[in-house]
Design a protein around this motif. Sequence first.
Motif, PDB file in Angstrom:
ATOM      1  N   LEU A  28      -3.338   3.796   7.388  1.00 47.23           N
ATOM      2  CA  LEU A  28      -2.090   3.008   7.418  1.00 47.23           C
ATOM      3  C   LEU A  28      -1.271   3.453   8.808  1.00 47.23           C
ATOM      4  N   GLU A  29      -1.494   4.827   9.078  1.00 45.57           N
ATOM      5  CA  GLU A  29      -0.700   5.204  10.315  1.00 45.57           C
ATOM      6  C   GLU A  29      -1.313   4.588  11.572  1.00 45.57           C
ATOM      7  N   GLN A  42       0.727  -1.272   0.056  1.00 46.69           N
ATOM      8  CA  GLN A  42      -0.035  -0.093  -0.029  1.00 46.69           C
ATOM      9  C   GLN A  42       1.019   1.300   0.087  1.00 46.69           C
ATOM     10  N   LEU A  43       1.926   1.155   0.865  1.00 45.64           N
ATOM     11  CA  LEU A  43       2.712   2.461   0.755  1.00 45.64           C
ATOM     12  C   LEU A  43       3.561   2.647  -0.686  1.00 45.64           C
ATOM     13  N   GLN A  44       3.931   1.479  -1.220  1.00 44.12           N
ATOM     14  CA  GLN A  44       4.498   1.697  -2.567  1.00 44.12           C
ATOM     15  C   GLN A  44       3.471   2.321  -3.517  1.00 44.12           C
ATOM     16  N   ASP A  45       2.145   1.887  -3.495  1.00 42.83           N
ATOM     17  CA  ASP A  45       1.313   2.510  -4.356  1.00 42.83           C
ATOM     18  C   ASP A  45       0.767   3.808  -4.077  1.00 42.83           C
ATOM     19  N   LEU A  46       0.764   4.318  -2.815  1.00 49.07           N
ATOM     20  CA  LEU A  46       0.655   5.478  -2.342  1.00 49.07           C
ATOM     21  C   LEU A  46       1.815   6.455  -2.926  1.00 49.07           C
ATOM     22  N   ARG A  77      -5.421  13.673  -3.978  1.00 45.37           N
ATOM     23  CA  ARG A  77      -4.939  14.119  -2.838  1.00 45.37           C
ATOM     24  C   ARG A  77      -5.655  13.788  -1.358  1.00 45.37           C
ATOM     25  N   THR A  78      -7.087  13.911  -1.419  1.00 45.90           N
ATOM     26  CA  THR A  78      -7.846  13.728  -0.454  1.00 45.90           C
ATOM     27  C   THR A  78      -7.743  12.053   0.123  1.00 45.90           C
ATOM     28  N   GLU A  79      -7.798  11.385  -1.361  1.00 44.98           N
ATOM     29  CA  GLU A  79      -7.703  10.035  -1.038  1.00 44.98           C
ATOM     30  C   GLU A  79      -6.630   9.323  -0.500  1.00 44.98           C
ATOM     31  N   VAL A  80      -5.326   9.982  -1.056  1.00 46.58           N
ATOM     32  CA  VAL A  80      -4.217   9.480  -0.582  1.00 46.58           C
ATOM     33  C   VAL A  80      -3.826   9.829   0.885  1.00 46.58           C
ATOM     34  N   GLU A  81      -4.434  11.130   1.626  1.00 43.01           N
ATOM     35  CA  GLU A  81      -4.251  11.691   2.898  1.00 43.01           C
ATOM     36  C   GLU A  81      -5.113  10.674   3.666  1.00 43.01           C
ATOM     37  N   GLN A  82      -6.395  10.185   3.224  1.00 49.37           N
ATOM     38  CA  GLN A  82      -7.183   9.310   4.018  1.00 49.37           C
ATOM     39  C   GLN A  82      -6.516   8.048   4.065  1.00 49.37           C
TER      40      GLN A  82
END
Length: 318
Positions: free
Chosen positions: A50-51, A20-24, A40-45
């Motif tokens: 993940l955090e 998932q981190l690689q995709d993001l 951008r909103t999708e990436v932040e969510q």
Amino acid sequence: MQRLNALREEVNTWEGIATQLQDLQGLAELLEEEPDDEVRTEVEQSLNALEQQIEQLEFALMLSGEHDEKNAILSIHAGSGGVDAQDWAEMLLRMYLRWAEKHHFRTQVYDYSEGEEAGVKSVTVEIEGRYAYGYLRSEAGTHRLIRLSPFDAAHRRHTSFAKVEVMPDIEDAIEIVIRPEDLEVDTFRSTGAGGQHVNKTDSAVRMRHIPTGIVVTCQNERSQIQNREVALKLLRARLYELELKKREEETARLKGAHVEADFGTQIRSVIVHPYNIVKDHRTGYETSDTSGYLAGDIDPFIHAYLQEKASGLESSPA
């Protein structure tokens, strides 16, 4: 096989996070070239989710004790405080059962001794789930409740105590030799729920380990054989706990460390009059949400305890 499946699940979880981190990261690089507010909103969510997942996994790393992954056998005993203490013991039982339900752990009550007017004198329940013992070992000790007593005609403030014991379900993972000649076994008729078989046969079992004086009982299974098997399981867990304490005391004596008794001093207080507060006296963590706490929201207290223990280990000299 259970150990293998647990490790496989853990590896798959971390590999999934890495993917998932690689995709993001790829999406973030695209955003630098072509800004898009929706992406951008999708990436932040996704990053926030993940955090949170990683924080939970990092917390699980603190559960690295020899038996932390095992099921837990939890016992609650009413202390001083009369009927209020027995009611408090039942409140604690309800709290831990709700906590277990929220974590999707299975529970089974093995022995339940009703109070004379209300509540319970003592109860033993097994909580089945990965890390059940690792989480619940923080709960061992004396718990105090201060409230306006519902059993006092004058409605005065009362203080009640209950003792919580937590042991790992060691199954056959450790050699605990129980010789038949060291056992004193009595049978009696069950007094709790059990359907048509209750009070018809002497199915309940009380088992005393003569060398140590430890007594366990089980009356919730339908047959004497089943109750005997469960009683042996409880006895084995108690003997293991006794042996573990002996080793810890010997280690502390050799190191010169002071060992404080777990029981007899409250580890946590719940006050619902004249104000609402739950405070852990070991960590200092507290909350004013007494209703949520009694409904099973005890994770913050467990986390605070484990973090304190982990900090102590990190700061101790090698």
